[in-house]
Write a protein that holds these residues in place. Structure first.
Motif, short mmCIF file in Angstrom:
data_model
loop_
_atom_site.label_atom_id
_atom_site.label_comp_id
_atom_site.label_asym_id
_atom_site.label_seq_id
_atom_site.Cartn_x
_atom_site.Cartn_y
_atom_site.Cartn_z
N GLN A 32 -6.14 19.06 -6.21
CA GLN A 32 -5.41 17.79 -6.31
C GLN A 32 -6.06 16.92 -7.39
OE1 GLN A 32 -3.65 16.18 -2.57
NE2 GLN A 32 -5.18 17.46 -1.57
N SER A 90 0.51 5.63 -1.19
CA SER A 90 -0.43 6.65 -1.65
C SER A 90 -0.26 6.85 -3.15
CB SER A 90 -0.18 7.96 -0.92
OG SER A 90 -0.50 7.81 0.43
N ARG A 128 10.53 5.41 6.24
CA ARG A 128 10.07 5.58 7.62
C ARG A 128 11.27 5.77 8.53
NH1 ARG A 128 6.27 5.98 4.77
NH2 ARG A 128 4.20 5.07 5.03
N ARG A 179 -1.40 8.67 -6.63
CA ARG A 179 -2.02 9.94 -7.04
C ARG A 179 -2.31 9.99 -8.54
NH1 ARG A 179 1.73 10.45 -3.00
NH2 ARG A 179 1.04 11.54 -1.11
N VAL A 238 -11.02 13.20 6.55
CA VAL A 238 -10.16 13.05 5.36
C VAL A 238 -11.02 12.70 4.15
CG1 VAL A 238 -7.97 12.34 6.46
CG2 VAL A 238 -9.72 10.60 5.95
N MET A 264 -6.42 12.23 1.90
CA MET A 264 -6.13 13.66 1.76
C MET A 264 -6.73 14.48 2.89
SD MET A 264 -6.85 13.98 -2.30
CE MET A 264 -8.13 12.75 -2.19
N GLN A 304 -5.97 13.82 -8.24
CA GLN A 304 -6.59 12.52 -7.93
C GLN A 304 -8.04 12.64 -7.47
OE1 GLN A 304 -3.78 13.62 -6.43
NE2 GLN A 304 -4.01 13.64 -4.21
N PHE A 342 4.88 7.46 -5.17
CA PHE A 342 6.23 7.83 -4.74
C PHE A 342 6.67 6.80 -3.73
CE2 PHE A 342 4.27 12.24 -5.03
CZ PHE A 342 4.79 12.49 -6.29
N ARG A 387 0.84 -1.21 0.00
CA ARG A 387 0.00 0.00 0.00
C ARG A 387 0.86 1.25 0.00
NH1 ARG A 387 -0.79 4.36 2.08
NH2 ARG A 387 0.89 3.81 3.51
N VAL A 412 -5.39 7.19 -1.83
CA VAL A 412 -4.58 8.20 -1.15
C VAL A 412 -5.52 8.95 -0.22
CG1 VAL A 412 -4.75 9.86 -3.08
CG2 VAL A 412 -3.01 10.19 -1.33
C1 LIG Z 1 -4.08 12.59 7.51
C2 LIG Z 1 -3.37 12.52 6.19
C3 LIG Z 1 -3.51 13.57 5.29
C4 LIG Z 1 -2.89 13.48 4.04
N1 LIG Z 1 -3.13 14.48 3.13
C5 LIG Z 1 -2.65 14.34 1.87
C6 LIG Z 1 -3.02 15.27 0.86
O1 LIG Z 1 -3.81 16.19 1.08
N2 LIG Z 1 -2.53 15.08 -0.39
C7 LIG Z 1 -1.71 14.03 -0.70
O2 LIG Z 1 -1.30 13.93 -1.86
N3 LIG Z 1 -1.34 13.12 0.24
C8 LIG Z 1 -1.80 13.24 1.50
N4 LIG Z 1 -1.51 12.29 2.45
C9 LIG Z 1 -0.67 11.14 2.09
C10 LIG Z 1 0.72 11.20 2.74
O3 LIG Z 1 1.48 12.17 2.08
C11 LIG Z 1 1.37 9.80 2.65
O4 LIG Z 1 0.58 8.88 3.37
C12 LIG Z 1 2.77 9.79 3.21
O5 LIG Z 1 3.63 10.62 2.42
C13 LIG Z 1 3.39 8.39 3.24
O6 LIG Z 1 3.37 7.82 1.95
P1 LIG Z 1 2.61 6.45 1.65
O7 LIG Z 1 1.18 6.65 2.00
O8 LIG Z 1 2.80 6.24 0.17
O9 LIG Z 1 3.24 5.39 2.47
C14 LIG Z 1 -2.08 12.35 3.70
C15 LIG Z 1 -1.96 11.33 4.63
C16 LIG Z 1 -2.60 11.39 5.84
C17 LIG Z 1 -2.48 10.21 6.79
#
Ligand SMILES: Cc1cc2nc3c(=O)[nH]c(=O)nc-3n(C[C@H](O)[C@H](O)[C@H](O)COP(=O)(O)O)c2cc1C
Length: 209
Positions: free
Chosen positions: A73, A18, A199, A20, A183, A161, A75, A195, A16, A159
């Protein structure tokens, strides 16, 4: 429905990411979204009050409008659907229905049911709004995480947001006062890679005593 082989939870967690970039022509059926939500709502919650609500937006015109209040955004528009996760600050009002159904199924006895209902009405309505907001946000986070993993296990990507105008969202979708937007989760068929992210090392975030 996608036919993906069963993967272990560990594999799903590792895969998993995120995403986009989505195939904007890909439609996820209402039934499949319902199936994902049904499993997601097996998440734990404070006193099992399930302080969450979902708004599923798949209409292309509305997604386009939503994009405008979600930091533009991409997505938001190109995913198959946006699942808005709302927190319910008045979830204690569900207590009777929830615990009565547990009683009817034989999961709890009548005295326990009545005790929980009474103590819920004694505590939750009197708790400061800030506390109820925290509870609702936490529960919404748990259900959101579960939703993302279930989606991944079914061959979809997501993803989450937080980047959207919450006031405008409430106004646009006539959200009642008791619900707070937490969210937006875009769900769809990936059309490009996520991307890679890293961690912090475990020893920086864990303390064993
Ligand atoms: C509460 C929360 C808000 C987030 N808001 C955005 C957002 O508005 N736009 C976006 O592109 N990613 C958003 N993200 C995704 C994070 O950037 C992403 O989970 C983090 O960089 C780790 O990457 P991964 O999910 O690919 O492991 C959000 C994640 C969380 C948990």
């Amino acid at each position: 429905m996608l036919n993906t082989p069963e993967k272990s939870l560990s594999t799903i967690i590792k895969e998993r990411k995120s995403v986009r970039i989505y195939d904007s022509n890909y439609i996820i059926s209402k039934e499949e979204i319902e199936e994902i939500l049904k499993e997601a709502t097996l998440a734990p919650s404070s006193s099992n009050l399930q302080s969450w609500k979902f708004l599923v937006i798949s209409d292309p015109t509305i997604k386009k409008e939503l994009r405008a209040i979600a930091n533009n955004q991409e997505q938001v528009e190109t995913s198959s659907a946006i699942i808005a996760v709302l927190g319910d600050v008045d979830a204690y009002k569900n207590v009777e229905r929830i615990y009565k159904s547990g009683y009817e199924k034989g999961y709890i006895d009548e005295a326990s049911m009545e005790r929980v209902i009474k103590s819920t009405y004694n505590t939750y309505p009197n708790a400061p709004l800030e506390v109820r907001k925290n509870i609702a946000s936490f529960d919404a986070g748990l259900v959101s995480m579960q939703l993302m993993l279930i989606a991944k296990s079914k061959g979809y990507d997501t993803v989450t947001m937080g980047g959207f105008d919450k006031e405008k969202f409430v106004e646009k979708f006539n959200i009642e006062d008791r619900y707070i937007p937490i969210v937006l989760i875009a769900i769809g068929k990936a059309a490009g890679p996520a991307f890679n992210t890293t961690r912090l090392p475990l020893d920086e975030v864990v303390r064993f005593i």
